[in-house]
Design a protein around this motif. Structure first.
Motif, PDB file in Angstrom:
ATOM      1  N   ALA A 114      16.369  11.309 -19.134  1.00 38.81           N
ATOM      2  CA  ALA A 114      17.644  11.856 -19.574  1.00 38.81           C
ATOM      3  C   ALA A 114      17.725  13.360 -19.350  1.00 38.81           C
ATOM      4  N   ASP A 115      16.584  14.043 -19.343  1.00 43.05           N
ATOM      5  CA  ASP A 115      16.598  15.485 -19.089  1.00 43.05           C
ATOM      6  C   ASP A 115      17.102  15.786 -17.681  1.00 43.05           C
ATOM      7  N   ASN A 116      16.828  14.897 -16.727  1.00 45.90           N
ATOM      8  CA  ASN A 116      17.325  15.093 -15.369  1.00 45.90           C
ATOM      9  C   ASN A 116      18.806  14.769 -15.252  1.00 45.90           C
ATOM     10  N   LEU A 117      19.278  13.789 -16.015  1.00 48.50           N
ATOM     11  CA  LEU A 117      20.703  13.461 -15.959  1.00 48.50           C
ATOM     12  C   LEU A 117      21.539  14.655 -16.421  1.00 48.50           C
ATOM     13  N   ALA A 118      21.029  15.397 -17.395  1.00 49.47           N
ATOM     14  CA  ALA A 118      21.774  16.549 -17.910  1.00 49.47           C
ATOM     15  C   ALA A 118      22.044  17.580 -16.822  1.00 49.47           C
ATOM     16  N   GLY A 119      21.160  17.651 -15.817  1.00 50.86           N
ATOM     17  CA  GLY A 119      21.354  18.583 -14.709  1.00 50.86           C
ATOM     18  C   GLY A 119      21.720  17.908 -13.405  1.00 50.86           C
ATOM     19  N   PHE A 120      22.103  16.651 -13.466  1.00 50.87           N
ATOM     20  CA  PHE A 120      22.364  15.874 -12.248  1.00 50.87           C
ATOM     21  C   PHE A 120      23.505  16.486 -11.431  1.00 50.87           C
ATOM     22  N   HIS A 121      24.467  17.122 -12.098  1.00 50.59           N
ATOM     23  CA  HIS A 121      25.610  17.698 -11.388  1.00 50.59           C
ATOM     24  C   HIS A 121      25.198  18.858 -10.476  1.00 50.59           C
ATOM     25  N   ARG A 122      23.970  19.349 -10.643  1.00 49.17           N
ATOM     26  CA  ARG A 122      23.474  20.442  -9.793  1.00 49.17           C
ATOM     27  C   ARG A 122      22.778  19.914  -8.535  1.00 49.17           C
ATOM     28  N   TRP A 123      22.536  18.607  -8.482  1.00 45.70           N
ATOM     29  CA  TRP A 123      21.868  18.036  -7.317  1.00 45.70           C
ATOM     30  C   TRP A 123      22.820  18.047  -6.118  1.00 45.70           C
ATOM     31  N   ARG A 124      22.261  18.274  -4.940  1.00 49.96           N
ATOM     32  CA  ARG A 124      23.064  18.242  -3.721  1.00 49.96           C
ATOM     33  C   ARG A 124      23.594  16.822  -3.495  1.00 49.96           C
ATOM     34  N   ARG A 125      24.902  16.687  -3.359  1.00 53.97           N
ATOM     35  CA  ARG A 125      25.588  15.411  -3.091  1.00 53.97           C
ATOM     36  C   ARG A 125      25.240  14.345  -4.129  1.00 53.97           C
ATOM     37  N   TRP A 126      25.254  14.746  -5.395  1.00 54.00           N
ATOM     38  CA  TRP A 126      24.899  13.797  -6.456  1.00 54.00           C
ATOM     39  C   TRP A 126      25.870  12.624  -6.530  1.00 54.00           C
ATOM     40  N   ARG A 127      27.120  12.851  -6.204  1.00 49.49           N
ATOM     41  CA  ARG A 127      28.092  11.750  -6.239  1.00 49.49           C
ATOM     42  C   ARG A 127      27.747  10.684  -5.196  1.00 49.49           C
ATOM     43  N   ASP A 128      27.223  11.125  -4.048  1.00 49.53           N
ATOM     44  CA  ASP A 128      26.830  10.155  -3.014  1.00 49.53           C
ATOM     45  C   ASP A 128      25.675   9.282  -3.494  1.00 49.53           C
ATOM     46  N   ILE A 129      24.753   9.884  -4.246  1.00 53.44           N
ATOM     47  CA  ILE A 129      23.652   9.098  -4.819  1.00 53.44           C
ATOM     48  C   ILE A 129      24.206   8.073  -5.792  1.00 53.44           C
ATOM     49  N   ALA A 130      25.113   8.524  -6.671  1.00 49.36           N
ATOM     50  CA  ALA A 130      25.673   7.644  -7.699  1.00 49.36           C
ATOM     51  C   ALA A 130      26.512   6.520  -7.102  1.00 49.36           C
ATOM     52  N   HIS A 145      21.627  13.798 -26.658  1.00 52.95           N
ATOM     53  CA  HIS A 145      23.043  14.162 -26.753  1.00 52.95           C
ATOM     54  C   HIS A 145      23.599  14.576 -25.403  1.00 52.95           C
ATOM     55  N   GLY A 146      22.846  15.395 -24.671  1.00 55.67           N
ATOM     56  CA  GLY A 146      23.327  15.850 -23.378  1.00 55.67           C
ATOM     57  C   GLY A 146      23.496  14.723 -22.386  1.00 55.67           C
ATOM     58  N   ALA A 147      22.560  13.787 -22.400  1.00 55.21           N
ATOM     59  CA  ALA A 147      22.643  12.678 -21.448  1.00 55.21           C
ATOM     60  C   ALA A 147      23.795  11.761 -21.784  1.00 55.21           C
ATOM     61  N   ALA A 148      24.050  11.563 -23.074  1.00 50.74           N
ATOM     62  CA  ALA A 148      25.074  10.611 -23.477  1.00 50.74           C
ATOM     63  C   ALA A 148      26.478  11.195 -23.399  1.00 50.74           C
ATOM     64  N   PHE A 149      26.637  12.491 -23.646  1.00 56.61           N
ATOM     65  CA  PHE A 149      27.982  13.052 -23.788  1.00 56.61           C
ATOM     66  C   PHE A 149      28.264  14.285 -22.936  1.00 56.61           C
ATOM     67  N   GLY A 150      27.245  14.871 -22.312  1.00 52.83           N
ATOM     68  CA  GLY A 150      27.468  16.097 -21.548  1.00 52.83           C
ATOM     69  C   GLY A 150      27.217  15.903 -20.072  1.00 52.83           C
ATOM     70  N   GLY A 151      27.205  17.028 -19.355  1.00 51.21           N
ATOM     71  CA  GLY A 151      26.899  16.993 -17.927  1.00 51.21           C
ATOM     72  C   GLY A 151      27.859  16.131 -17.143  1.00 51.21           C
ATOM     73  N   VAL A 152      27.358  15.060 -16.531  1.00 50.20           N
ATOM     74  CA  VAL A 152      28.176  14.201 -15.667  1.00 50.20           C
ATOM     75  C   VAL A 152      28.643  12.943 -16.386  1.00 50.20           C
ATOM     76  N   ALA A 153      28.470  12.889 -17.701  1.00 47.87           N
ATOM     77  CA  ALA A 153      28.813  11.672 -18.435  1.00 47.87           C
ATOM     78  C   ALA A 153      30.272  11.289 -18.252  1.00 47.87           C
ATOM     79  N   GLY A 154      31.167  12.292 -18.169  1.00 50.50           N
ATOM     80  CA  GLY A 154      32.579  11.984 -17.979  1.00 50.50           C
ATOM     81  C   GLY A 154      32.825  11.242 -16.672  1.00 50.50           C
ATOM     82  N   TRP A 155      32.112  11.664 -15.609  1.00 43.72           N
ATOM     83  CA  TRP A 155      32.268  11.006 -14.313  1.00 43.72           C
ATOM     84  C   TRP A 155      31.807   9.555 -14.383  1.00 43.72           C
ATOM     85  N   PHE A 156      30.772   9.300 -15.219  1.00 42.35           N
ATOM     86  CA  PHE A 156      30.218   7.952 -15.339  1.00 42.35           C
ATOM     87  C   PHE A 156      30.882   7.136 -16.451  1.00 42.35           C
ATOM     88  N   SER A 157      31.908   7.652 -17.097  1.00 45.27           N
ATOM     89  CA  SER A 157      32.442   6.999 -18.300  1.00 45.27           C
ATOM     90  C   SER A 157      32.830   5.545 -18.059  1.00 45.27           C
TER      91      SER A 157
END
Length: 203
Positions: A114-130, A145-157
């Motif tokens: 989950a610590d990596n998910l919190a910074g996933f939006h900083r990965w190069r082309r993270w949307r392509d991975i997802a 908290h960050g993994a569940a509600f922050g970072g890219v959670a909105g994109w994955f909702s």
């Protein structure tokens, strides 16, 4: 020629990448939780050449980290590999593209703490991975908290599935994400490196 761990069409394989500098019980918990809860046939621990988001100056060679990881991860369904080094890739999206071409029919799932998910939006082309692979996230201390509600959670909702469906993740069309909770280890590679440096200074 790039050599990969054994695989066959239809296999459910987790991809767990990192610098593993050094590997620790938190990594082991992520690997074992993913194997068990997602019903994986195998999990590949991918020792990366380096993290583009981190300073490589103090990073041991990939060969050294690969050797340590092989010694640390001893499990019949865990395979440690450093194929990204001879492949000469820098980013995870490149690894994903390569594997989907090289191993068609394998049901890959991307595994991360989950610590990596919190910074996933900083990965190069993270949307392509997802969009290419389902993602399995294992809870880590301080990151719930960050993994569940922050970072890219909105994109994955709309793509997020309940934990009870983790075993179906490999068969899901991406984007699809499951966040697993369970036993957690407070250890991190950063803490272990600091501890080792402190011990060296005290000796």
């Amino acid at each position: 020629m790039i050599r990969l761990p054994p695989y066959a069409p239809g296999m459910r394989i987790g991809l767990f990448g990192g610098s593993f500098n050094p590997p620790h019980e938190g990594h082991r918990l992520v690997a074992l939780t993913a194997l068990r809860r997602a019903g994986l046939d195998a999990l590949w621990v991918m020792v990366t050449p380096g993290n583009p988001l981190k300073d490589p100056a103090q990073l041991p060679s990939s060969a050294e980290r690969f050797a340590r990881a092989k010694t640390f991860f001893r499990h019949p369904r865990i395979r440690v590999t450093d194929f990204e080094t001879p492949l000469r890739v820098r980013y995870s999206w490149q690894t994903v593209e390569f594997l989907l071409r090289r191993a068609p029919g394998v049901k890959f799932v991307w595994v991360m703490g989950a610590d990596n998910l919190a910074g996933f939006h900083r990965w190069r082309r993270w949307r392509d991975i997802a969009k290419a692979l389902p993602i399995l996230v294992v809870d880590r201390p301080g990151s719930t908290h960050g993994a569940a509600f922050g970072g890219v959670a909105g994109w994955f909702s709309r793509a997020r599935l309940p934990e009870a469906r983790a075993a179906t993740l490999c068969n899901r069309r991406p984007p699809a994400l499951v966040l697993l909770h369970g036993p957690r280890s407070p250890l991190s590679s950063t803490q272990l490196r600091r501890r080792d440096r402190s011990a060296d200074h005290a000796s």
